[in-house]
Scaffold this motif. Structure first.
Motif, PDB file in Angstrom:
ATOM      1  N   ILE A 148       0.847  -1.110   0.042  1.00  0.00           N
ATOM      2  CA  ILE A 148      -0.008   0.068   0.124  1.00  0.00           C
ATOM      3  C   ILE A 148       0.923   1.215  -0.060  1.00  0.00           C
ATOM      4  O   ILE A 148       2.181   1.042   0.386  1.00  0.00           O
ATOM      5  CB  ILE A 148      -0.983  -0.123   1.188  1.00  0.00           C
ATOM      6  CG1 ILE A 148      -0.189   0.042   2.637  1.00  0.00           C
ATOM      7  CG2 ILE A 148      -1.997  -1.118   1.215  1.00  0.00           C
ATOM      8  CD1 ILE A 148      -0.941   0.189   3.754  1.00  0.00           C
ATOM      9  N   GLY A 149       0.495   2.242  -0.535  1.00  0.00           N
ATOM     10  CA  GLY A 149       1.089   3.542  -0.666  1.00  0.00           C
ATOM     11  C   GLY A 149       1.455   4.312   0.862  1.00  0.00           C
ATOM     12  O   GLY A 149       0.318   3.876   1.800  1.00  0.00           O
ATOM     13  N   LYS A 150       1.789   5.560   0.604  1.00  0.00           N
ATOM     14  CA  LYS A 150       1.834   5.982   2.127  1.00  0.00           C
ATOM     15  C   LYS A 150       0.646   6.923   2.579  1.00  0.00           C
ATOM     16  O   LYS A 150       0.402   6.779   3.721  1.00  0.00           O
ATOM     17  CB  LYS A 150       3.054   7.365   1.815  1.00  0.00           C
ATOM     18  CG  LYS A 150       4.226   6.812   1.968  1.00  0.00           C
ATOM     19  CD  LYS A 150       5.250   7.994   1.804  1.00  0.00           C
ATOM     20  CE  LYS A 150       6.550   7.548   1.642  1.00  0.00           C
ATOM     21  NZ  LYS A 150       7.739   8.713   1.453  1.00  0.00           N
ATOM     22  N   LYS A 151      -0.320   7.282   1.245  1.00  0.00           N
ATOM     23  CA  LYS A 151      -1.629   8.054   1.540  1.00  0.00           C
ATOM     24  C   LYS A 151      -2.522   6.895   2.120  1.00  0.00           C
ATOM     25  O   LYS A 151      -3.306   7.106   2.976  1.00  0.00           O
ATOM     26  CB  LYS A 151      -2.016   8.192   0.131  1.00  0.00           C
ATOM     27  CG  LYS A 151      -1.171   9.268  -0.432  1.00  0.00           C
ATOM     28  CD  LYS A 151      -1.850   9.678  -1.609  1.00  0.00           C
ATOM     29  CE  LYS A 151      -1.185  11.284  -2.223  1.00  0.00           C
ATOM     30  NZ  LYS A 151      -1.685  11.497  -3.616  1.00  0.00           N
ATOM     31  N   ARG A 152      -2.295   5.679   1.860  1.00  0.00           N
ATOM     32  CA  ARG A 152      -3.245   4.471   2.303  1.00  0.00           C
ATOM     33  C   ARG A 152      -2.876   4.078   3.555  1.00  0.00           C
ATOM     34  O   ARG A 152      -3.613   3.425   4.365  1.00  0.00           O
ATOM     35  CB  ARG A 152      -3.467   3.364   1.348  1.00  0.00           C
ATOM     36  CG  ARG A 152      -4.624   2.454   1.709  1.00  0.00           C
ATOM     37  CD  ARG A 152      -5.808   2.624   1.236  1.00  0.00           C
ATOM     38  NE  ARG A 152      -6.457   1.501   1.253  1.00  0.00           N
ATOM     39  CZ  ARG A 152      -7.086   1.003   2.322  1.00  0.00           C
ATOM     40  NH1 ARG A 152      -7.149   2.043   3.363  1.00  0.00           N
ATOM     41  NH2 ARG A 152      -7.810  -0.005   2.519  1.00  0.00           N
ATOM     42  N   PHE A 156      -5.361   2.168   6.386  1.00  0.00           N
ATOM     43  CA  PHE A 156      -5.169   0.777   6.663  1.00  0.00           C
ATOM     44  C   PHE A 156      -4.816   0.562   8.292  1.00  0.00           C
ATOM     45  O   PHE A 156      -5.508  -0.217   8.440  1.00  0.00           O
ATOM     46  CB  PHE A 156      -3.877   0.449   5.845  1.00  0.00           C
ATOM     47  CG  PHE A 156      -3.288  -0.814   6.180  1.00  0.00           C
ATOM     48  CD1 PHE A 156      -4.123  -2.102   5.788  1.00  0.00           C
ATOM     49  CD2 PHE A 156      -2.449  -1.144   6.850  1.00  0.00           C
ATOM     50  CE1 PHE A 156      -3.612  -3.424   5.771  1.00  0.00           C
ATOM     51  CE2 PHE A 156      -1.794  -2.401   7.030  1.00  0.00           C
ATOM     52  CZ  PHE A 156      -2.599  -3.603   6.597  1.00  0.00           C
ATOM     53  N   GLU A 157      -3.982   1.441   8.727  1.00  0.00           N
ATOM     54  CA  GLU A 157      -3.772   1.124  10.290  1.00  0.00           C
ATOM     55  C   GLU A 157      -5.143   1.217  11.180  1.00  0.00           C
ATOM     56  O   GLU A 157      -5.480   0.291  12.058  1.00  0.00           O
ATOM     57  CB  GLU A 157      -2.850   2.220  10.674  1.00  0.00           C
ATOM     58  CG  GLU A 157      -2.618   2.147  12.199  1.00  0.00           C
ATOM     59  CD  GLU A 157      -1.684   3.201  12.776  1.00  0.00           C
ATOM     60  OE1 GLU A 157      -1.513   3.200  13.946  1.00  0.00           O
ATOM     61  OE2 GLU A 157      -1.075   3.897  11.874  1.00  0.00           O
ATOM     62  N   SER A 158      -5.937   2.226  10.724  1.00  0.00           N
ATOM     63  CA  SER A 158      -7.530   2.297  11.419  1.00  0.00           C
ATOM     64  C   SER A 158      -8.247   1.128  11.044  1.00  0.00           C
ATOM     65  O   SER A 158      -8.846   0.697  12.172  1.00  0.00           O
ATOM     66  CB  SER A 158      -8.050   3.756  10.920  1.00  0.00           C
ATOM     67  OG  SER A 158      -9.349   3.922  11.450  1.00  0.00           O
TER      68      SER A 158
END
Length: 187
Positions: A148-152, A156-158
């Motif tokens: 996944i990219g930095k923006k996602r 993703f963590e949430s």
């Protein structure tokens, strides 16, 4: 021109409506003094002996925690500690970027007269994303890169924290209900 503007506006609203719930929620997990994720509590069980609590907890763990290694360790001098290994398959829709997730953990029960203490800990998350398999601890999810990219990453963590919290709380609630249920052996 007007149609394009309306379509762009509709797309913008859809993107915002999917992003806000994930970013606006705070799904913090319980962290112990060592920095590990641990769900733990003491359950009072009036007028139940340590032996009865142990037997009932063992029965629930053996019948509920079904994992690949299906391991249950019985420990303690007078049968006062149970350690079960379990896993939960997390539904695909709970973590958007992934299409197969399983959460492995230890479920520990310590028994005393009239009460027990449970602890759910040692979490590892097994992910499959775009044919890329990985394993990570829940504590390291913030640093997870995967595909996944930095923006996602924040979303993703949430999503991971929300899925872990929801599924472990459901499991613990089932355990607490089982332990508080009076059983009628007179069938």
């Amino acid at each position: 021109m007007r149609i394009k503007l309306s379509f762009k506006y509709l797309i913008f609203l859809l993107v915002i409506s999917f992003s806000i719930p994930a970013l606006g929620q705070n799904y913090e997990l319980p962290i112990d003094e060592t920095g590990k994720v641990v769900f733990t509590d003491v359950i009072p069980l009036e007028e139940m002996s340590k032996v009865d609590i142990y037997k009932k907890a063992k029965m629930w763990i053996v019948s509920t925690l079904k994992s690949g290694d299906n391991m249950v360790e019985l420990d303690g001098t007078n049968s006062d500690k149970i350690i079960g290994t379990g896993n939960i398959i997390i539904p695909e829709e709970e973590i958007f970027s992934s299409h197969h997730e399983s959460l492995n953990f230890k479920f520990i029960v310590m028994c005393k007269d009239n009460r027990l203490k449970y602890s759910v800990e040692n979490f590892t998350l097994h992910l499959t994303m775009f044919n890329y398999n990985s394993v990570t601890s829940i504590e390291a999810i913030r640093d997870y890169k995967g595909t996944i990219g930095k923006k996602r990453q924040i979303q993703f963590e949430s999503e991971v924290k929300a899925a872990v919290k929801k599924n472990i709380e459901l499991l613990v609630n089932e355990f607490v209900i089982h332990m508080n249920k009076t059983e009628n052996d007179d069938w």
